[in-house]
Write an enzyme that holds these catalytic residues in place. Structure first.
Site, PDB file in Angstrom:
ATOM      1  N   ASP A  36       8.854 -10.228   9.282  1.00  0.00           N
ATOM      2  CA  ASP A  36       8.528 -11.041   7.934  1.00  0.00           C
ATOM      3  C   ASP A  36       7.985 -12.469   8.234  1.00  0.00           C
ATOM      4  O   ASP A  36       7.111 -12.759   7.216  1.00  0.00           O
ATOM      5  CB  ASP A  36       9.653 -10.968   7.021  1.00  0.00           C
ATOM      6  CG  ASP A  36       9.944  -9.561   6.390  1.00  0.00           C
ATOM      7  OD1 ASP A  36       8.630  -8.715   6.417  1.00  0.00           O
ATOM      8  OD2 ASP A  36      10.712  -9.408   5.612  1.00  0.00           O
ATOM      9  N   HIS A  92      -8.127  -3.769  -1.046  1.00  0.00           N
ATOM     10  CA  HIS A  92      -7.303  -3.912   0.146  1.00  0.00           C
ATOM     11  C   HIS A  92      -6.328  -2.958   0.135  1.00  0.00           C
ATOM     12  O   HIS A  92      -6.313  -2.182   1.251  1.00  0.00           O
ATOM     13  CB  HIS A  92      -6.652  -5.380   0.256  1.00  0.00           C
ATOM     14  CG  HIS A  92      -5.912  -5.508   1.235  1.00  0.00           C
ATOM     15  ND1 HIS A  92      -6.262  -6.313   2.706  1.00  0.00           N
ATOM     16  CD2 HIS A  92      -4.336  -5.260   1.638  1.00  0.00           C
ATOM     17  CE1 HIS A  92      -5.404  -6.191   3.311  1.00  0.00           C
ATOM     18  NE2 HIS A  92      -4.422  -5.517   3.025  1.00  0.00           N
ATOM     19  N   GLU A  93      -5.614  -2.800  -1.022  1.00  0.00           N
ATOM     20  CA  GLU A  93      -4.390  -1.732  -0.665  1.00  0.00           C
ATOM     21  C   GLU A  93      -4.945  -0.235  -0.810  1.00  0.00           C
ATOM     22  O   GLU A  93      -4.290   0.356  -0.212  1.00  0.00           O
ATOM     23  CB  GLU A  93      -3.548  -1.932  -1.903  1.00  0.00           C
ATOM     24  CG  GLU A  93      -2.917  -3.445  -2.161  1.00  0.00           C
ATOM     25  CD  GLU A  93      -2.311  -3.892  -0.857  1.00  0.00           C
ATOM     26  OE1 GLU A  93      -2.065  -3.271   0.043  1.00  0.00           O
ATOM     27  OE2 GLU A  93      -2.137  -5.140  -0.794  1.00  0.00           O
ATOM     28  N   GLU A 102      -3.898  -4.160   9.317  1.00  0.00           N
ATOM     29  CA  GLU A 102      -4.375  -5.292   8.299  1.00  0.00           C
ATOM     30  C   GLU A 102      -5.836  -5.790   8.812  1.00  0.00           C
ATOM     31  O   GLU A 102      -6.521  -5.932   7.782  1.00  0.00           O
ATOM     32  CB  GLU A 102      -3.298  -6.608   8.330  1.00  0.00           C
ATOM     33  CG  GLU A 102      -1.989  -6.137   7.845  1.00  0.00           C
ATOM     34  CD  GLU A 102      -1.892  -5.689   6.505  1.00  0.00           C
ATOM     35  OE1 GLU A 102      -3.090  -5.640   5.756  1.00  0.00           O
ATOM     36  OE2 GLU A 102      -0.909  -4.994   6.025  1.00  0.00           O
ATOM     37  N   HIS A 127      -6.108   0.727   2.581  1.00  0.00           N
ATOM     38  CA  HIS A 127      -4.917   1.270   3.364  1.00  0.00           C
ATOM     39  C   HIS A 127      -4.675   2.506   3.566  1.00  0.00           C
ATOM     40  O   HIS A 127      -4.000   3.063   4.438  1.00  0.00           O
ATOM     41  CB  HIS A 127      -3.507   0.384   3.079  1.00  0.00           C
ATOM     42  CG  HIS A 127      -3.167  -0.846   3.803  1.00  0.00           C
ATOM     43  ND1 HIS A 127      -3.025  -1.074   5.335  1.00  0.00           N
ATOM     44  CD2 HIS A 127      -2.991  -2.120   3.229  1.00  0.00           C
ATOM     45  CE1 HIS A 127      -3.224  -2.329   5.359  1.00  0.00           C
ATOM     46  NE2 HIS A 127      -2.882  -3.153   4.304  1.00  0.00           N
ATOM     47  N   TYR A 152      -4.831 -10.393  10.034  1.00  0.00           N
ATOM     48  CA  TYR A 152      -5.727  -9.922   8.905  1.00  0.00           C
ATOM     49  C   TYR A 152      -7.244 -10.496   9.279  1.00  0.00           C
ATOM     50  O   TYR A 152      -8.288  -9.467   9.235  1.00  0.00           O
ATOM     51  CB  TYR A 152      -5.502 -10.618   7.521  1.00  0.00           C
ATOM     52  CG  TYR A 152      -4.116  -9.853   6.885  1.00  0.00           C
ATOM     53  CD1 TYR A 152      -2.784 -10.410   7.688  1.00  0.00           C
ATOM     54  CD2 TYR A 152      -4.197  -9.121   5.852  1.00  0.00           C
ATOM     55  CE1 TYR A 152      -1.862  -9.870   6.808  1.00  0.00           C
ATOM     56  CE2 TYR A 152      -2.986  -8.759   5.367  1.00  0.00           C
ATOM     57  CZ  TYR A 152      -1.600  -8.930   5.719  1.00  0.00           C
ATOM     58  OH  TYR A 152      -0.659  -8.475   5.331  1.00  0.00           O
ATOM     59  N   GLU A 180       0.858  -1.388   0.116  1.00  0.00           N
ATOM     60  CA  GLU A 180       0.056   0.099  -0.019  1.00  0.00           C
ATOM     61  C   GLU A 180       0.758   1.164  -0.069  1.00  0.00           C
ATOM     62  O   GLU A 180       0.375   2.115   0.982  1.00  0.00           O
ATOM     63  CB  GLU A 180      -0.887  -0.084   1.086  1.00  0.00           C
ATOM     64  CG  GLU A 180      -0.355   0.161   2.735  1.00  0.00           C
ATOM     65  CD  GLU A 180       0.251  -1.293   3.206  1.00  0.00           C
ATOM     66  OE1 GLU A 180       0.343  -2.140   2.560  1.00  0.00           O
ATOM     67  OE2 GLU A 180       0.222  -1.452   4.544  1.00  0.00           O
TER      68      GLU A 180
HETATM   69  N1  BES Z   1       0.926  -4.561   3.828  1.00  0.00           N
HETATM   70  C1  BES Z   1       0.737  -5.923   3.162  1.00  0.00           C
HETATM   71  C2  BES Z   1       1.921  -6.308   2.840  1.00  0.00           C
HETATM   72  C3  BES Z   1       2.982  -6.571   3.901  1.00  0.00           C
HETATM   73  C4  BES Z   1       2.482  -7.119   5.251  1.00  0.00           C
HETATM   74  C5  BES Z   1       4.199  -6.472   3.677  1.00  0.00           C
HETATM   75  C6  BES Z   1       3.396  -7.300   6.317  1.00  0.00           C
HETATM   76  C7  BES Z   1       5.112  -6.767   4.763  1.00  0.00           C
HETATM   77  C8  BES Z   1       4.915  -7.077   6.043  1.00  0.00           C
HETATM   78  C9  BES Z   1      -0.298  -5.642   2.081  1.00  0.00           C
HETATM   79  O1  BES Z   1      -1.165  -4.624   2.461  1.00  0.00           O
HETATM   80  C10 BES Z   1      -1.148  -7.021   2.122  1.00  0.00           C
HETATM   81  O2  BES Z   1      -1.866  -7.260   3.102  1.00  0.00           O
HETATM   82  N2  BES Z   1      -0.999  -7.750   0.923  1.00  0.00           N
HETATM   83  C11 BES Z   1      -1.528  -9.145   0.980  1.00  0.00           C
HETATM   84  C12 BES Z   1      -3.016  -9.068   0.014  1.00  0.00           C
HETATM   85  C13 BES Z   1      -4.169  -8.852   0.850  1.00  0.00           C
HETATM   86  C14 BES Z   1      -5.319  -8.933  -0.265  1.00  0.00           C
HETATM   87  C15 BES Z   1      -4.183  -9.686   2.089  1.00  0.00           C
HETATM   88  C16 BES Z   1      -0.578  -9.807   0.027  1.00  0.00           C
HETATM   89  O3  BES Z   1      -0.018  -9.406  -0.369  1.00  0.00           O
HETATM   90  O4  BES Z   1      -1.216 -11.246  -0.114  1.00  0.00           O
HETATM   91 ZN    ZN Z   2      -2.639  -5.099   3.928  1.00  0.00          ZN
END
Ligand code: BES
Ligand code: ZN
Length: 631
Positions: free
Chosen positions: A399, A321-322, A344, A325, A407, A297
């Site tokens: 990570d 989703h993005e 999240e 954010h 979520y 995001e």
């Molecule tokens: N911000 C996240 C990606 C992220 C989270 C990067 C934690 C590093 C650490 C992003 O918004 C996200 O949640 N992406 C999900 C998609 C969503 C529809 C659940 C993904 O990448 O799968």
């Molecule tokens: Zn997210």
């Protein structure tokens, strides 16, 4: 209203080992940064960086404007990881640079190295500018230098950053903590013919190619370091609305613009529900398939995996989703990574509200029902201490620790509030919450205090303290959680049973009319073992092995692995060598690792694929593939 929380101490719940007593968590304390924001705070960043694809390096200077918070602080500690720090100065005035002494501390595998800068006694002002000359290393964890052959057009290389959670420090020396916000200006120098984009306002005309390769950006809203983002590639732009558009390589830009043509409408819906969009434009940057996430995001410019360009808009919930954010996360941010669920979980709730408004009840219900299955599986496979919304991440790499629990459990919590207070009241409460805390970073305890002050009094007795405790501090899902259901899925369940029992032939299933969601639900609901002749039958009827939709293919490949269905092996190898999105590849490797033959296949594929993956993916996958190789 001011909410005090720092004095609150809570103990880590459900500690399993009796041996090591664990100190209580200090809410709001960031355990993943060396910086001390109570001594100094970075307020503004000025970057001047040159991208060299040959050397795989960013090189240049960062000017940090810092505010002295503690009057006698004289050491500025920044976060770095694998940076080469050349020199540092105190910028006494524009023309007077005073060299300062600095040391780079020992490297910690997770946190990197602290950069400690001694400020001269003379530098007493409450606001100072420190200039750092530095360069990145090719292995920087927050950068991926993608060779031309792994891009869509295959003509130019591609560079992109991924700063969340703690990777900004691998390409900028700064206070890499979500509770420090800064504005920035940037000059980015790239090879002629390529384009730089950032999660920021373009100062150079965004629609014209800059012949000298010098791009300038300005970020007037203060953002946390994990949202600082840069992409460089041979990029084109297509508008999808007055405030929205896509940047992508030329061979996919049209398909991307079509796929994401609902983005403008999503913005309108979000503004109605959650208040004004504060960031000017909202564009998408389509990355090469090695991007380790679905989306990121980054403000004004979400970074998006190409694996959601399905041709039928079936995976656009990622964009919802993005975009969401922009409120939950970018406007009101988690103070520490323990509080990620505030980002999240709320974002998944907002995403569901947007999807309902744009695509209607049937699809929204299916997506929520699929999420419920996902969180159920995560709850089964994670220890109780990791099932808690405000997870204890001390000593752990954020990570590796993130699951779908913050979520989806987070979103179910907000939906449950809706069931008790009314959905419209909860939406309004959220809008007020975003307004109240805008451009701040907050901890779980602050949110709870705000909830108790603002929402609970609206309907006395609608929820109890014990219920809130259970949601926020206990593992699993509360029995009284309100769970989504889907009639469409109930039908699919019936048809699956009939097919498995032989009542229906595969050709009699209405699979041609099913949406992506129905297919995913059908496949995910298959028993662990399916007779070989039935796998062949359904594959022949619906060409599942060759499904182009990345989610359908993912679900099918899991079934193929569990059943050693060999016709899928070439597709499996192709999938794992061309996609780097961690969510789609990690479970496939884990599944393979469960048998000796599978482990061998996993190792053989990984040996070929590893060089194409992002450092964030290889860090996790090395552990997965390596672990089983020892068994
Ligand atoms: N911000 C996240 C990606 C992220 C989270 C990067 C934690 C590093 C650490 C992003 O918004 C996200 O949640 N992406 C999900 C998609 C969503 C529809 C659940 C993904 O990448 O799968
Ligand atoms: Zn997210």
């Amino acid at each position: 209203m001011k909410i005090l929380f720092a004095a609150l101490l809570i103990s880590a719940p459900f500690v399993t080992s009796a041996a090591a007593p664990v100190d209580p968590i200090v809410p709001g304390k960031d355990y993943h940064s060396y910086a001390d924001p109570s001594a100094f705070r970075v307020r503004h960043l000025e970057l001047d960086l040159t991208a060299s694809f040959e050397d795989q390096r960013l090189s240049g200077v960062a000017d940090l404007t810092v505010t002295r918070i503690s009057p006698d602080a004289n050491k500025l500690v920044l976060d770095t990881r694998d940076l080469v720090i050349r020199q540092a100065w105190w910028v006494k005035s524009r023309s007077d640079l005073v060299p300062v002494r600095f040391t780079v501390g020992a490297r910690d595998a997770m946190l990197g190295s602290p950069l400690s800068i001694d400020l001269p006694a003379e530098a007493k002002a409450s606001e100072l500018v420190i200039r750092i000359s530095y360069q990145t290393r090719p292995e920087a964890s927050g950068l991926q230098w993608v060779p031309a052959q792994l891009t869509a057009d295959k003509t130019h290389p591609f560079l992109f950053t991924q700063s969340q959670a703690i990777h900004a420090r691998s390409w900028i020396p700064l206070q890499d903590s979500p509770q420090v916000r800064m504005t920035f200006d940037a000059t980015i120098r790239v090879p002629a013919g390529m384009r730089a984009v950032m999660g920021a306002e373009s100062v150079t005309n965004p629609l014209e190619l800059v012949p000298d390769g010098v791009f300038r950006f300005r970020m007037p809203q203060a953002i946390p370091s994990y949202l600082v983002a840069l992409g460089v590639g041979k990029l084109e732009f297509r508008a999808t609305g007055p405030r929205t558009g896509v940047y992508a390589e030329s061979s996919i830009v049209e398909a991307a613009a079509k796929e994401f043509s609902d983005t403008e409408q999503m913005m309108e819906v979000s503004e109605k529900l959650f208040g004004a969009y504060r960031w000017g434009r909202y564009d998408l940057l389509i990355l090469p398939p090695s991007f380790p996430f679905g989306g990121m995001e980054n403000p004004r410019l979400s970074f998006i995996t190409p694996t959601v360009i399905a041709g039928d808009k079936s995976l656009t919930s990622l964009i919802a989703h993005e975009l969401a954010h922009s409120w939950s996360g970018n406007l009101v941010t988690n103070a520490t990574w323990r509080d990620l669920w505030l980002n999240e979980g709320f974002t998944v709730y907002l995403q569901n509200r947007i999807m309902l408004a744009v695509y209607g009840e049937r699809r929204a219900a299916m997506e929520e029902a699929l999420d419920l299955q996902i969180v159920r599986r995560e709850l089964e496979t994670n220890p109780p201490s990791d099932q808690i919304l405000a997870i204890d991440l001390r000593g752990r790499d954020p990570d590796d620790a993130f699951t779908q629990i913050p979520y989806i459990k987070g979103a179910l919590f907000v939906s449950w509030l809706g069931s008790r207070f009314g959905v419209e009241n909860v939406d309004r409460f959220l809008q007020e919450y975003f307004d109240h805390f805008q451009f701040q970073s907050i901890a779980t305890e602050q949110f709870r205090a705000y909830l108790e002050a603002k929402l609970l009094p609206q309907k006395a007795g609608a929820v109890t303290q014990a219920e809130l405790d259970e949601w926020m501090l206990a593992p699993g899902l509360p029995k009284y959680a309100v769970l989504p259901t889907s009639d469409a899925f109930d039908k699919v369940d019936g048809l699956r049973t009939d097919w498995l029992s032989g009542k229906l032939a595969a050709a009699q299933l209405p699979g041609k009319d099913w949406t992506t969601h129905e297919w995913v639900h059908f496949i995910d609901g298959l028993p662990k073992k399916v007779p070989a002749n039935q796998l062949t039958e359904i594959d022949e009827a619906f060409a599942l092995t060759n499904a182009g939709n990345s989610e359908i293919a993912f679900s099918w490949l899991r079934v193929a692995i569990a059943n050693e269905y060999s016709p899928a092996w070439p597709r499996l190898e192709n999938y794992l060598t061309t996609i780097g999105r961690r969510k789609l590849i990690k479970p496939l490797y884990e599944d393979l690792m469960k048998t000796p033959a599978g482990a061998e296949r996993a190792r053989a594929i990984y040996a070929k694929a590893r060089a194409n993956y992002h450092p964030i993916a290889t860090t996790t996958l090395d552990a997965t593939v390596h672990k089983a190789s020892k068994r």
